[in-house]
Design a protein around this motif. Structure first.
Motif, PDB file in Angstrom:
ATOM      1  N   GLY A 132       0.915  -1.107  -0.247  1.00 50.19           N
ATOM      2  CA  GLY A 132      -0.099   0.171  -0.069  1.00 50.19           C
ATOM      3  C   GLY A 132       0.747   1.287  -0.023  1.00 50.19           C
ATOM      4  N   ALA A 133       1.867   1.332  -0.590  1.00 53.41           N
ATOM      5  CA  ALA A 133       2.820   2.484  -0.758  1.00 53.41           C
ATOM      6  C   ALA A 133       1.915   3.849  -1.114  1.00 53.41           C
ATOM      7  N   GLY A 134       2.314   4.762  -0.376  1.00 57.53           N
ATOM      8  CA  GLY A 134       1.958   6.086  -0.317  1.00 57.53           C
ATOM      9  C   GLY A 134       2.258   6.610  -1.743  1.00 57.53           C
ATOM     10  N   ASP A 135       2.160   8.378  -1.696  1.00 58.20           N
ATOM     11  CA  ASP A 135       2.202   8.996  -2.806  1.00 58.20           C
ATOM     12  C   ASP A 135       3.985   9.045  -3.053  1.00 58.20           C
ATOM     13  N   ILE A 136       4.279   9.243  -4.321  1.00 56.49           N
ATOM     14  CA  ILE A 136       5.454   9.737  -4.854  1.00 56.49           C
ATOM     15  C   ILE A 136       5.689  11.283  -4.976  1.00 56.49           C
ATOM     16  N   LEU A 137       6.568  12.011  -4.465  1.00 53.82           N
ATOM     17  CA  LEU A 137       6.721  13.396  -4.477  1.00 53.82           C
ATOM     18  C   LEU A 137       7.976  13.713  -5.098  1.00 53.82           C
ATOM     19  N   VAL A 138       7.997  14.335  -6.337  1.00 55.85           N
ATOM     20  CA  VAL A 138       8.996  14.905  -7.001  1.00 55.85           C
ATOM     21  C   VAL A 138       9.255  16.126  -6.294  1.00 55.85           C
ATOM     22  N   ASN A 139      10.549  16.148  -5.517  1.00 56.46           N
ATOM     23  CA  ASN A 139      10.733  17.317  -4.337  1.00 56.46           C
ATOM     24  C   ASN A 139      11.389  18.617  -5.017  1.00 56.46           C
ATOM     25  N   SER A 140      10.905  19.481  -5.545  1.00 50.61           N
ATOM     26  CA  SER A 140      11.282  20.465  -6.110  1.00 50.61           C
ATOM     27  C   SER A 140      12.415  20.366  -7.275  1.00 50.61           C
ATOM     28  N   SER A 141      12.413  19.542  -8.077  1.00 54.88           N
ATOM     29  CA  SER A 141      13.447  19.156  -9.140  1.00 54.88           C
ATOM     30  C   SER A 141      12.822  19.367 -10.454  1.00 54.88           C
ATOM     31  N   ALA A 142      13.192  20.654 -10.807  1.00 53.69           N
ATOM     32  CA  ALA A 142      12.360  21.129 -12.241  1.00 53.69           C
ATOM     33  C   ALA A 142      12.802  19.947 -13.226  1.00 53.69           C
ATOM     34  N   SER A 143      13.931  19.500 -13.055  1.00 53.90           N
ATOM     35  CA  SER A 143      14.721  18.744 -14.331  1.00 53.90           C
ATOM     36  C   SER A 143      13.953  17.598 -14.504  1.00 53.90           C
ATOM     37  N   ILE A 144      13.156  17.049 -13.335  1.00 51.55           N
ATOM     38  CA  ILE A 144      12.354  15.844 -13.274  1.00 51.55           C
ATOM     39  C   ILE A 144      10.823  16.158 -13.500  1.00 51.55           C
ATOM     40  N   ILE A 145      10.398  17.058 -12.929  1.00 53.02           N
ATOM     41  CA  ILE A 145       8.837  17.529 -13.142  1.00 53.02           C
ATOM     42  C   ILE A 145       8.660  17.837 -14.723  1.00 53.02           C
ATOM     43  N   LYS A 146       9.684  18.173 -15.529  1.00 52.73           N
ATOM     44  CA  LYS A 146       9.328  18.818 -16.718  1.00 52.73           C
ATOM     45  C   LYS A 146       9.058  17.469 -17.745  1.00 52.73           C
TER      46      LYS A 146
END
Length: 203
Positions: A132-146
């Motif tokens: 039941g793993a929770g959310d994945i947070l991309v933590n303030s890393s624009a190079s990954i968010i894009k």
């Protein structure tokens, strides 16, 4: 329908200027325009919001080095703001996936280094619902968010918008992204005009 289409929720947080920049014209470490707002009550409440349902942090190498270098000491500082300490302890203790092409191994506990395609790696994390793993947070890393925006893999965006126009710097929302629709799930305004917003992808 809001949210995701199955699996874990993929979320991301980032601070932006009014002209859509995530740093200033001085380069990747130019946050002078953001500095007056990042310790406001609204910003600290948003910081608490981003991690409470997350069990995996995804970071780029530069952010991992900076964040873990700073927040590890905050986690042990009993005099720190309780919200800062809560986030710091979560970051230190949670599973961390760090994207890097230069690190051979992660120098931090509960962290692993990956160098593959961002969408493929995050899609694999999303599909892994063991225990039941929770959310994945991309933590303030624009190079990954894009690349995740380009692949339409983000289910939630936590945005802080600061009342500053930087006139230069990296943009999050670049031309060429697929058209997508988002629902405003929460918003809060600070005394200095900063805005905390939560957007959920509508599918």
């Amino acid at each position: 329908m809001s949210g995701n289409t199955g699996g874990r929720l993929v979320t991301a947080n980032l601070g932006l200027s009014l002209d859509g920049r995530y740093h200033g014209p001085g380069g990747a470490h130019d946050f002078a325009a953001f500095a007056p707002y990042v310790t406001s009550e609204v910003a600290r409440d948003q910081m608490t919001r981003i991690w409470q349902t997350a069990t995996t942090a995804v970071l780029g190498r530069v952010n991992a080095e900076g964040f873990l270098g700073y927040w590890s000491s905050v986690a042990a500082d009993e005099s720190a703001d309780a919200r800062d300490r809560g986030y710091a302890r979560w970051l230190v203790d949670t599973e961390k996936v760090v994207f890097s092409t230069t690190l051979a191994a992660a120098p931090w506990e509960r962290a692993r280094v990956v160098s593959g395609s961002v969408p493929e790696v995050v899609a694999g994390l999303k599909a892994d619902t063991a225990d039941g793993a929770g959310d994945i947070l991309v933590n303030s890393s624009a190079s990954i968010i894009k690349p995740l925006l380009a692949a339409d893999l983000l289910d939630r965006l936590y945005l802080m918008v600061f009342p500053e126009i930087t006139g230069g710097g990296g943009r999050l929302f670049e031309d060429g992204l697929p058209g997508t629709r988002w629902r405003l799930a929460a918003q809060e305004r600070g005394e200095s005009g900063e805005l905390a917003m939560v957007y959920d992808r509508v599918r």
